[in-house]
Enzyme design. Sequence first.
Site: not given
Length: 454
Positions: A145, A338
């Site tokens: 992440d 992202d």
Amino acid sequence: MAFVSRPPLLLLSCIICHALIASAAGEQSYKILSTSSLKPQAVCSEPKGIPSSSSGATVPLNHRHGPCSPAPTKKEPTFEERLRRDTLRAGYVQRKFSTNHRGGGVLQSEAVKVPTELGSPQDTLEYVITVGVGSPAVQQIMTIDTGSDVSWLHCNSNSTAGTTPFDPTKSNTYAAFPCGAPACAQLGAESNACSNSQCQYMVRYGDGSNTTGTYGSDTLALGSDTVKGFQFGCSRVEEGFGDKTDGLMGLGGDAPSLVSQTAATYGKAFSYCLPASSDSKGFLTLGAETSTTGFVMTEMLRSQQSPTFYGVLLQGIKVGGEQLSVAPSVFSAGSVMDSGTIITRLPPTAYTALKTAFKEGMKQYSTAPARSILDTCFDFSGQDNVTIPTVALVFDGGKVVDLDANGIIFGSCLAFTDTGDDGSTGIIGNVQQRTLEVLYDVGQSVFGFKSNAC
């Protein structure tokens, strides 16, 4: 604007100019998409590409669901459920950068005081790597992440995640941090506590799940490379996890992340390539080669309020080789790059122009009802291959990144939606990043994009 740019460097400017990939005469206006790539496959294919760097530490990267996944088999969420979770993730990211919320940029509710809260990460995160932790090394499957800093592993034998927990007592190199250690202080006052003279980390997520445990360090094996003193949380008390992975690897931009921890060794640069579909493989490279050969380079933006995130500035969008009539000022709030958000969010003005132009190039196909947040969908029934207009993102300085066909269509729909208002921060989601090697050169504050990398 939430993001701030870095002062330009002459050398960097020369490198970026040299790496510019032109998109003028002869630019393709259509791509061929195989409809089989839109459906689940049963067999994992061999990787098509290799990372641009041979000097860093590289590990395979796979979609969490599908035949390439090293994670235990679990029923894949429905298309609509994935998009529902994606909305939670995107909503959190956008609130972090909203100038309309009270507090001037960061939502001030109790739910987001913990810096690592991400909405519903164990369900939204889609890509995993396999690493070794401890001495002797124990394989751990971890979601990656770029929107998290604190890495952690399940260490609770009563964990409901369905994995084998990591046992620090069986490692010869594990050490818990004392409460006053600098690594503990880097977690922030809201994210650490003290118990039996040992540092305790706390991570709480917006869906109600949470993890608490001891913050310590151990040896980390990344492919053939070894990282000593890898800092992570050892989860002892947790609630709401059912993702069937062993933990989370934080690749964000703040101090606790793996990228920051290993800056002295790997130069604070990493890259990844997300595969075209769940039946193919990608890679993650820590210490990525920062040579810009073959890359389209553009400036990286950072936010003092939210140092975890990496930002980029869009200038425009091309459809079928033609740039849309959207003023660059529409994108002035910046966009977060992202790995954890699926669908790209654009300002409404830009999204309306994009879908209008895309529909114009898709007249040969029947339209289909909207699917959750995706409102530009098509009926590809009976088609083995479809012809779709090219879509390219134009970044600051006119740097053009052409998207793969699998980075344009998701579940027979255009893989974009809007942010809700033109003043909101956008998000470049992971669908649009497919098959690109995305280089995060954090040390030089630049992004790189290389086509057909996996």
